[in-house]
Motif scaffolding. Structure first.
Motif, PDB file in Angstrom:
ATOM      1  N   LYS A 107      -0.792 -10.001   2.065  1.00  0.00           N
ATOM      2  CA  LYS A 107      -1.549 -11.246   1.912  1.00  0.00           C
ATOM      3  C   LYS A 107      -0.604 -12.401   1.561  1.00  0.00           C
ATOM      4  O   LYS A 107      -0.689 -13.494   2.114  1.00  0.00           O
ATOM      5  N   GLN A 108       0.336 -12.123   0.638  1.00  0.00           N
ATOM      6  CA  GLN A 108       1.292 -13.165   0.258  1.00  0.00           C
ATOM      7  C   GLN A 108       2.211 -13.527   1.415  1.00  0.00           C
ATOM      8  O   GLN A 108       2.543 -14.692   1.623  1.00  0.00           O
ATOM      9  N   LEU A 109       2.614 -12.493   2.184  1.00  0.00           N
ATOM     10  CA  LEU A 109       3.484 -12.756   3.338  1.00  0.00           C
ATOM     11  C   LEU A 109       2.772 -13.626   4.366  1.00  0.00           C
ATOM     12  O   LEU A 109       3.365 -14.543   4.937  1.00  0.00           O
ATOM     13  N   GLU A 110       1.496 -13.359   4.593  1.00  0.00           N
ATOM     14  CA  GLU A 110       0.728 -14.177   5.545  1.00  0.00           C
ATOM     15  C   GLU A 110       0.643 -15.616   5.063  1.00  0.00           C
ATOM     16  O   GLU A 110       0.788 -16.556   5.847  1.00  0.00           O
ATOM     17  N   HIS A 111       0.418 -15.767   3.776  1.00  0.00           N
ATOM     18  CA  HIS A 111       0.334 -17.094   3.174  1.00  0.00           C
ATOM     19  C   HIS A 111       1.647 -17.867   3.390  1.00  0.00           C
ATOM     20  O   HIS A 111       1.649 -19.033   3.791  1.00  0.00           O
ATOM     21  N   ILE A 112       2.772 -17.181   3.151  1.00  0.00           N
ATOM     22  CA  ILE A 112       4.086 -17.818   3.315  1.00  0.00           C
ATOM     23  C   ILE A 112       4.347 -18.126   4.788  1.00  0.00           C
ATOM     24  O   ILE A 112       4.877 -19.181   5.133  1.00  0.00           O
ATOM     25  N   LYS A 113       3.928 -17.205   5.641  1.00  0.00           N
ATOM     26  CA  LYS A 113       4.097 -17.399   7.081  1.00  0.00           C
ATOM     27  C   LYS A 113       3.383 -18.661   7.565  1.00  0.00           C
ATOM     28  O   LYS A 113       3.880 -19.395   8.406  1.00  0.00           O
ATOM     29  N   GLN A 114       2.219 -18.886   6.973  1.00  0.00           N
ATOM     30  CA  GLN A 114       1.446 -20.064   7.363  1.00  0.00           C
ATOM     31  C   GLN A 114       2.140 -21.378   6.992  1.00  0.00           C
ATOM     32  O   GLN A 114       1.821 -22.420   7.557  1.00  0.00           O
ATOM     33  N   LEU A 115       3.080 -21.311   6.065  1.00  0.00           N
ATOM     34  CA  LEU A 115       3.852 -22.513   5.744  1.00  0.00           C
ATOM     35  C   LEU A 115       4.826 -22.857   6.872  1.00  0.00           C
ATOM     36  O   LEU A 115       5.372 -23.943   6.918  1.00  0.00           O
TER      37      LEU A 115
END
Ligand code: C2E
Ligand code: MG
Ligand code: MG
Ligand code: MG
Length: 276
Positions: free
Chosen positions: A165-173
């Motif tokens: 979930k955190q990786l997806e969040h960072i990816k969206q940046l």
């Protein structure tokens, strides 16, 4: 008599354990203020596009400078930082420093340059990482695409959802990812494909003897072909000599990193290296 012997052995074991935890405790006692007062240093190592021979990126690697001018290397203190919770502050410091230095390079015209920062498993523990990454980008003004985060297979293999979930969040940046030390852990190849990282970094244990010793050649070749079929760029770390470089070019590797070109160096030396 045997009971006494047993007890002695037990005490001996205990003493050794105490000594070890003493060493770690002392290390932590000194590491904490160093981290809190930004006394760590970030060194940079170039990544070289094998086709052109030019620097295309740099990896940020943390060091702990001592009073006597020597350096303590990350393998010595990262584990201590990880187990004590200091790793979040340490990680935030490295991210901010790295983004600021890369933004500086962009400001003097080197907009092609990206910077890679290593992440530990324990930096995902408390969900603070996406915010830390975001604020390093905001503070520095570095475009998110110019930041690359290096993850190991074990981080990617964790399927508890929280890390993903955190990786997806960072990816969206808009941040990029690479898979570090590839070949030393075990991979969920299905997730590796789905995760869609931009780069795969082959661990240096397979690279340093390449071209001299045939042992790892087939494996390296297979990894390169696999990465290509997943549309990933391939980086070889630990390139120490011309023989390894030549073999990597022959096998179709995209990028090299290693002592052949440069060790990790402080930023004023990196400035010089970029202009030479
Ligand atoms: P890594 O991410 O795999 O980084 C590559 C390591 O290989 C670096 O060691 C680098 O100095 C070394 N290296 C580069 N070229 C060569 C070569 O040609 N030959 C040989 N023998 N070695 C080479 P370093 O700087 O001691 O870092 C060790 C590890 O510590 C890194 O491995 C990374 O996992 C971790 N680390 C470093 N900085 C950070 C950080 O800021 N945060 C976190 N979480 N981990 C870090
Ligand atoms: Mg790395
Ligand atoms: Mg690493
Ligand atoms: Mg590595």
């Amino acid at each position: 008599e045997s009971k006494r012997k047993g007890r002695n052995r037990f005490e001996y074991y205990n003493a050794a354990l105490d000594e070890r935890s003493d060493v770690l405790f002392n290390l932590l006692q000194q590491l904490r203020p160093a981290v809190l007062h930004n006394k760590l240093a970030v060194y940079y190592q170039p990544l070289i596009a094998l086709e052109t021979g030019k620097v295309c990126a740099m990896e940020a690697l943390v060091r702990w400078p001592q009073e006597d001018g020597s350096l303590i290397f990350p393998d010595q203190f990262i584990p201590v930082a990880e187990s004590s919770g200091l790793i979040n502050q340490l990680g935030a410091f490295v991210l901010t420093e790295a983004c600021e230095y890369c933004a500086y390079q962009h400001s003097i015209g080197n907009k092609y340059l990206s910077v890679a920062v290593n992440l530990s498993f324990s930096q995902f523990r408390d969900n603070s990482l996406p915010g830390i990454v975001k604020s390093a980008l905001q503070k520095s003004g570095l475009p998110a695409v110019s930041l690359e985060l290096e993850l190991t297979e074990s981080i990617l293999a964790d399927d508890h959802g929280n890390i993903r979930k955190q990786l997806e969040h960072i990816k969206q940046l808009g941040v990029q990812f690479s898979i570090d030390d590839f070949g030393t852990g075990y991979s969920n190849l299905n997730y590796l494909r789905a995760f869609n990282a931009g780069k795969l970094k082959i661990d240096k244990i397979f690279i340093t003897t390449l071209g001299i010793d045939q042992k790892h050649e087939t494996l390296v070749s297979a990894i390169i072909n696999m990465a290509k079929s997943l549309d990933m760029q391939v980086v070889a770390e630990g390139v120490e000599n011309e023989a390894a470089k030549a073999k990597l070019v022959e096998l179709g590797c995209d990028i090299g990193q290693g002592y052949l070109w440069s060790k990790p160096i402080p930023k004023h030396e990196f400035d010089v290296l970029l202009n030479s």
